[in-house]
Design a protein around this motif. Structure first.
Motif, PDB file in Angstrom:
ATOM      1  N   PRO A  16      -7.679   5.432  -0.397  1.00 21.19           N
ATOM      2  CA  PRO A  16      -8.121   4.532   0.686  1.00 21.19           C
ATOM      3  C   PRO A  16      -9.049   5.187   1.697  1.00 21.19           C
ATOM      4  O   PRO A  16      -9.728   4.474   2.454  1.00 21.19           O
ATOM      5  N   ARG A  17      -9.136   6.499   1.721  1.00 26.79           N
ATOM      6  CA  ARG A  17      -9.973   7.186   2.695  1.00 26.79           C
ATOM      7  C   ARG A  17     -11.376   7.486   2.174  1.00 26.79           C
ATOM      8  O   ARG A  17     -12.207   8.022   2.916  1.00 26.79           O
ATOM      9  N   VAL A  18     -11.659   7.184   0.932  1.00 30.78           N
ATOM     10  CA  VAL A  18     -12.957   7.533   0.350  1.00 30.78           C
ATOM     11  C   VAL A  18     -14.064   6.667   0.945  1.00 30.78           C
ATOM     12  O   VAL A  18     -15.066   7.169   1.462  1.00 30.78           O
ATOM     13  N   CYS A  19     -13.892   5.361   0.877  1.00 25.59           N
ATOM     14  CA  CYS A  19     -14.913   4.443   1.420  1.00 25.59           C
ATOM     15  C   CYS A  19     -14.264   3.085   1.628  1.00 25.59           C
ATOM     16  O   CYS A  19     -13.123   2.840   1.207  1.00 25.59           O
ATOM     17  N   ARG A  20     -14.990   2.170   2.229  1.00 30.00           N
ATOM     18  CA  ARG A  20     -14.445   0.842   2.516  1.00 30.00           C
ATOM     19  C   ARG A  20     -14.175   0.058   1.240  1.00 30.00           C
ATOM     20  O   ARG A  20     -13.199  -0.686   1.149  1.00 30.00           O
ATOM     21  N   LEU A  21     -15.043   0.210   0.241  1.00 29.91           N
ATOM     22  CA  LEU A  21     -14.848  -0.518  -1.009  1.00 29.91           C
ATOM     23  C   LEU A  21     -13.550  -0.084  -1.684  1.00 29.91           C
ATOM     24  O   LEU A  21     -12.755  -0.908  -2.128  1.00 29.91           O
ATOM     25  N   TRP A  22     -13.340   1.230  -1.757  1.00 29.28           N
ATOM     26  CA  TRP A  22     -12.127   1.719  -2.408  1.00 29.28           C
ATOM     27  C   TRP A  22     -10.888   1.323  -1.607  1.00 29.28           C
ATOM     28  O   TRP A  22      -9.832   1.059  -2.184  1.00 29.28           O
ATOM     29  N   ARG A  23     -11.014   1.300  -0.288  1.00 31.35           N
ATOM     30  CA  ARG A  23      -9.876   0.877   0.535  1.00 31.35           C
ATOM     31  C   ARG A  23      -9.542  -0.586   0.281  1.00 31.35           C
ATOM     32  O   ARG A  23      -8.373  -0.983   0.265  1.00 31.35           O
ATOM     33  N   ALA A  24     -10.564  -1.394   0.050  1.00 25.93           N
ATOM     34  CA  ALA A  24     -10.324  -2.810  -0.225  1.00 25.93           C
ATOM     35  C   ALA A  24      -9.759  -3.030  -1.635  1.00 25.93           C
ATOM     36  O   ALA A  24      -9.003  -3.977  -1.868  1.00 25.93           O
ATOM     37  N   LEU A  25     -10.131  -2.161  -2.579  1.00 26.50           N
ATOM     38  CA  LEU A  25      -9.660  -2.321  -3.955  1.00 26.50           C
ATOM     39  C   LEU A  25      -8.271  -1.713  -4.175  1.00 26.50           C
ATOM     40  O   LEU A  25      -7.605  -2.069  -5.156  1.00 26.50           O
ATOM     41  N   THR A  26      -7.847  -0.827  -3.291  1.00 31.99           N
ATOM     42  CA  THR A  26      -6.565  -0.150  -3.494  1.00 31.99           C
ATOM     43  C   THR A  26      -5.387  -1.118  -3.615  1.00 31.99           C
ATOM     44  O   THR A  26      -4.547  -0.954  -4.495  1.00 31.99           O
ATOM     45  N   PRO A  27      -5.274  -2.155  -2.784  1.00 26.59           N
ATOM     46  CA  PRO A  27      -4.134  -3.072  -2.940  1.00 26.59           C
ATOM     47  C   PRO A  27      -4.125  -3.832  -4.259  1.00 26.59           C
ATOM     48  O   PRO A  27      -3.110  -4.433  -4.606  1.00 26.59           O
ATOM     49  N   LEU A  28      -5.231  -3.838  -4.994  1.00 30.93           N
ATOM     50  CA  LEU A  28      -5.309  -4.581  -6.249  1.00 30.93           C
ATOM     51  C   LEU A  28      -4.921  -3.741  -7.464  1.00 30.93           C
ATOM     52  O   LEU A  28      -4.898  -4.254  -8.572  1.00 30.93           O
ATOM     53  N   VAL A  29      -4.634  -2.475  -7.250  1.00 30.70           N
ATOM     54  CA  VAL A  29      -4.242  -1.615  -8.368  1.00 30.70           C
ATOM     55  C   VAL A  29      -2.903  -2.082  -8.912  1.00 30.70           C
ATOM     56  O   VAL A  29      -1.951  -2.302  -8.172  1.00 30.70           O
ATOM     57  N   LYS A  30      -2.817  -2.223 -10.230  1.00 30.90           N
ATOM     58  CA  LYS A  30      -1.620  -2.762 -10.871  1.00 30.90           C
ATOM     59  C   LYS A  30      -0.682  -1.644 -11.309  1.00 30.90           C
ATOM     60  O   LYS A  30      -1.089  -0.526 -11.555  1.00 30.90           O
ATOM     61  N   ASP A  31       0.577  -2.004 -11.433  1.00 26.69           N
ATOM     62  CA  ASP A  31       1.612  -1.149 -12.026  1.00 26.69           C
ATOM     63  C   ASP A  31       1.646   0.237 -11.374  1.00 26.69           C
ATOM     64  O   ASP A  31       1.502   1.272 -12.029  1.00 26.69           O
ATOM     65  N   VAL A  32       1.841   0.258 -10.073  1.00 21.59           N
ATOM     66  CA  VAL A  32       1.879   1.518  -9.337  1.00 21.59           C
ATOM     67  C   VAL A  32       3.315   2.055  -9.329  1.00 21.59           C
ATOM     68  O   VAL A  32       4.271   1.304  -9.145  1.00 21.59           O
ATOM     69  N   CYS A  33       3.441   3.365  -9.529  1.00 21.88           N
ATOM     70  CA  CYS A  33       4.727   4.038  -9.443  1.00 21.88           C
ATOM     71  C   CYS A  33       4.773   4.830  -8.138  1.00 21.88           C
ATOM     72  O   CYS A  33       3.980   5.755  -7.946  1.00 21.88           O
ATOM     73  N   ILE A  34       5.675   4.476  -7.241  1.00 22.07           N
ATOM     74  CA  ILE A  34       5.839   5.189  -5.974  1.00 22.07           C
ATOM     75  C   ILE A  34       6.775   6.364  -6.223  1.00 22.07           C
ATOM     76  O   ILE A  34       7.995   6.208  -6.281  1.00 22.07           O
ATOM     77  N   ASP A  35       6.215   7.540  -6.392  1.00 20.57           N
ATOM     78  CA  ASP A  35       6.978   8.745  -6.683  1.00 20.57           C
ATOM     79  C   ASP A  35       7.101   9.560  -5.394  1.00 20.57           C
ATOM     80  O   ASP A  35       6.176  10.266  -5.004  1.00 20.57           O
ATOM     81  N   LEU A  36       8.238   9.448  -4.740  1.00 22.53           N
ATOM     82  CA  LEU A  36       8.422  10.121  -3.459  1.00 22.53           C
ATOM     83  C   LEU A  36       8.603  11.624  -3.614  1.00 22.53           C
ATOM     84  O   LEU A  36       8.589  12.349  -2.629  1.00 22.53           O
ATOM     85  N   SER A  37       8.774  12.118  -4.825  1.00 19.86           N
ATOM     86  CA  SER A  37       8.826  13.561  -5.025  1.00 19.86           C
ATOM     87  C   SER A  37       7.458  14.199  -4.839  1.00 19.86           C
ATOM     88  O   SER A  37       7.353  15.425  -4.753  1.00 19.86           O
ATOM     89  N   LYS A  38       6.407  13.396  -4.768  1.00 18.51           N
ATOM     90  CA  LYS A  38       5.057  13.915  -4.557  1.00 18.51           C
ATOM     91  C   LYS A  38       4.703  14.007  -3.074  1.00 18.51           C
ATOM     92  O   LYS A  38       3.566  14.314  -2.728  1.00 18.51           O
ATOM     93  N   PHE A  39       5.654  13.723  -2.194  1.00 17.05           N
ATOM     94  CA  PHE A  39       5.383  13.728  -0.764  1.00 17.05           C
ATOM     95  C   PHE A  39       6.313  14.706  -0.058  1.00 17.05           C
ATOM     96  O   PHE A  39       7.324  15.148  -0.608  1.00 17.05           O
ATOM     97  N   LYS A  40       5.974  15.019   1.176  1.00 16.05           N
ATOM     98  CA  LYS A  40       6.807  15.906   1.973  1.00 16.05           C
ATOM     99  C   LYS A  40       8.130  15.235   2.313  1.00 16.05           C
ATOM    100  O   LYS A  40       8.342  14.052   2.067  1.00 16.05           O
ATOM    101  N   SER A  41       9.015  16.039   2.906  1.00 18.37           N
ATOM    102  CA  SER A  41      10.272  15.477   3.390  1.00 18.37           C
ATOM    103  C   SER A  41       9.962  14.325   4.334  1.00 18.37           C
ATOM    104  O   SER A  41       9.135  14.442   5.229  1.00 18.37           O
TER     105      SER A  41
END
Length: 600
Positions: A104-129
């Motif tokens: 979402p930080r790359v450009c406005r177009l990518w930020r607008a397209l990000t919510p349309l990405v399908k089948d996303v896996c939220i893997d919280l092991s990839k983030f900090k505590s």
């Protein structure tokens, strides 16, 4: 045509492609990484076609450059000019961490397209505590988590992917139940839940109520499982895949039976450890309530063969079954599987020592779509079983024959000739195999990914004495096995450093290398460190001519290692300290003295 790098300019991303024209023709090639990996994605091919059109138009307008033999034309293409559908297709192949934090930080177009990405896996092991109040990160993760982005509870309400999230992975450190419940509420379409912790049972029930779960993978203790299973069972009628991985003690059979009765749609059921008492009741419950079952992995030493036969009669859609370690299983149970489940594609019978070649022959004759078979430690299985597999199972992809009756050269040759698409071949502890068989394997199996031909030890105090020589390694070097990733030639004392150097130079993408007890020197270790940029597992046990110089070369090169073994080598504490300095999170380090900060 060589593709340049992707870079950001003024909020938009430019893709610079360099088109090279030599004499009167334009040479086109796929993009390659620094190590030669081909760029074969669909989006890459589309970008290549567009670049070809741009290069053609450039040639027509530049007549002066066409007269020069070595002229380079640069054409810049704005990625914003690509159709949104193509950009979205590219973003669907990006990992969840980048989707949530970077894209979402790359450009406005990518930020607008990000919510349309399908089948996303939220893997919280990839983030900090997640915040001090919501999570407690273990000490061994503190260094690793410094490079991870932040993710907190306040971000959930503004999460752009909450309507597209279909999977949730919770990390090994403890997370408060309130966080899990809130995440399930804002992401109602989650169908897969993967938990690697002793999570609170109320949180699991809350997720099951808020979401229509179809897949559940959970790793917890037996005590915790006994708490949440009765509460969760009423919410799991739509569950199709259930994986219960227990690290300590086996799960009780009555809890499993309670859950199976409320999951009639189960198609895949896996339990890593189970209590030995009344284990047959689990198979009886599956046969009675889960007729659509296709994959089963419930192993126990006291499993009765009659329970397997009863299951085969009811669950005739089985495609994969794992019976490893079921010592009481005899030929009659396997013959029942072959009779009632002809669509079996994967069968594991490792350590079923009472099985004979006759049972494997029946299995091969009935299940002709068989693609994977594991006969490790089946000491009564020999050439007759391998001949049946070669005759009736031409689609075989993986064959594991570790510690069986040593197959002869003729049996192995017939197998690889009939099953030419085989990818994994494990013939370890076979000191009968010769260079002729390996040459046939190299010539026939062009899709080979794993080859293990380690020799056996006749006595613990004696070194293995395999018959393979440099001919086997050179046969692989001259072959077309471009997909080879794992090799194991332990115990063959006639293999030299020169052959190892030729092998790793031919296959730089090797990830697993095993040359235990081969009387090699530092030359082989240096060759692996220099050539194999993606190597993860290195085993040189019993090579007493290997010194600190080879291990230091491996440490300084810095491949993505997670396992090293140099037991029996002439090493000092210098090697252990160097490995611990370059690989602080190495999983194991057998044979390295003076190691520091390594977790075995």
């Amino acid at each position: 045509m060589e593709a340049g790098s992707l870079r950001q300019r003024g909020g938009s991303t430019c893709l610079t492609l360099v088109c090279t024209r030599q004499q009167e023709s334009v040479t086109q090639s796929t993009e390659t990484n620094p190590h030669g990996a081909a760029w074969d994605h669909g989006a890459g091919r589309l970008l290549g076609v567009r670049a070809s059109l741009e290069a053609t138009s450039t040639e027509e307008t530049s007549t002066a450059q066409t007269q020069e033999s070595n002229t380079t034309t640069r054409t810049s293409i704005q990625i914003d000019d690509l159709p949104n559908e193509l950009i979205l297709e590219i973003l669907t192949r990006v990992d969840s961490k980048s989707i949530l934090s970077t894209v979402p930080r790359v450009c406005r177009l990518w930020r607008a397209l990000t919510p349309l990405v399908k089948d996303v896996c939220i893997d919280l092991s990839k983030f900090k505590s997640l915040t001090p109040k919501l999570a407690r990160t273990p000490s061994w993760m503190s260094k690793y988590s410094k490079s991870l982005p932040e993710f907190s509870l306040t971000q959930l309400d503004s999460l752009p992917l909450r309507e597209r999230a279909v999977a949730l992975v919770l990390p090994a450190w403890r997370i408060q139940p309130d966080f899990i419940v809130k995440l399930a509420e804002v992401c109602p379409h989650i169908a897969t839940l993967d938990i690697d912790q002793d999570v609170d049972e109320d949180a699991i029930v809350a997720v099951a109520k808020a979401c229509t779960l179809q897949t559940l993978r959970i790793r917890c203790s037996r005590y915790r499982y006994g708490l949440w299973a009765p509460k969760f069972a009423d919410q799991c009628s739509s569950l199709t895949t259930l994986v219960l991985d227990n690290h300590n003690e086996g799960l009780y059979t009555w809890d499993l039976d309670f859950l199976i009765r409320r999951c009639p749609s189960l198609t895949s059921f896996t339990v890593s450890r189970i209590s030995e008492r009344r284990v047959d009741d689990v198979y009886t419950a599956l046969a009675a309530h889960c007729p659509e079952l296709t994959t089963l992995d419930v192993r126990a030493r006291d499993l009765n063969g009659q329970a397997i036969a009863d299951l085969a009669k009811k669950c005739r859609k089985l495609r994969g079954i794992n019976l490893s370690g079921c010592f009481r299983v005899r030929d009659a149970a396997i013959e029942a599987l072959a009779k009632y489940c002809p669509d079996l594609e994967a069968v594991s019978l490792a350590k079923c020592r009472k099985l004979t070649s006759a049972a494997v022959e029946k299995l091969a004759q009935s299940c002709r779509r068989l693609k994977t078979i594991n006969l490790d430690h089946c000491t009564k299985v020999g050439d007759a079983a391998i001949a049946s597999l070669a005759k009736y199972c031409p689609e075989l992809r993986e064959g594991h024959f570790w510690c069986t009756l040593p197959p002869s050269d003729a049996a192995v040759s017939n197998l690889v000739t009939a099953c030419h698409a085989i990818e994994v071949l494990d013939l370890c502890y076979d000191d009968v195999l010769t260079d002729d068989a390996v040459e046939i394997i190299a010539a026939r199996c062009t899709s080979l990914r794993t080859l293990k031909v380690c020799a056996a030890r006749r006595k613990p105090q004696l070194l293995p004495d395999g018959k393979l020589t440099d001919r086997s390694l050179l046969a692989l070097v001259d072959s077309r096995c471009d997909k080879l990733r794992r090799v194991a030639f332990g115990g063959h004392l006639r293999i030299t450093d020169a052959a190892v150097e030729a092998l790793v130079h031919r296959f730089p993408r090797l990830t697993h290398v095993n040359f235990n007890h081969c009387d090699l020197t530092d030359r082989s270790v240096r060759a692996v460190a220099t050539e194999c940029y993606a190597v993860e597992c290195v085993k040189f046990n019993g090579n007493n001519r290997i010194t600190d110089a080879g291990v230091l070369a491996l440490a300084e090169r810095g491949p993505p290692l997670y396992f090293v073994a140099f037991k029996g080598c002439s090493l000092t504490e210098t090697s252990g300290k160097a490995i611990s300095r370059h690989y602080p999170t190495l999983r194991d380090s057998s044979g390295l003295p003076g190691r520091q900060g390594l977790r075995d």
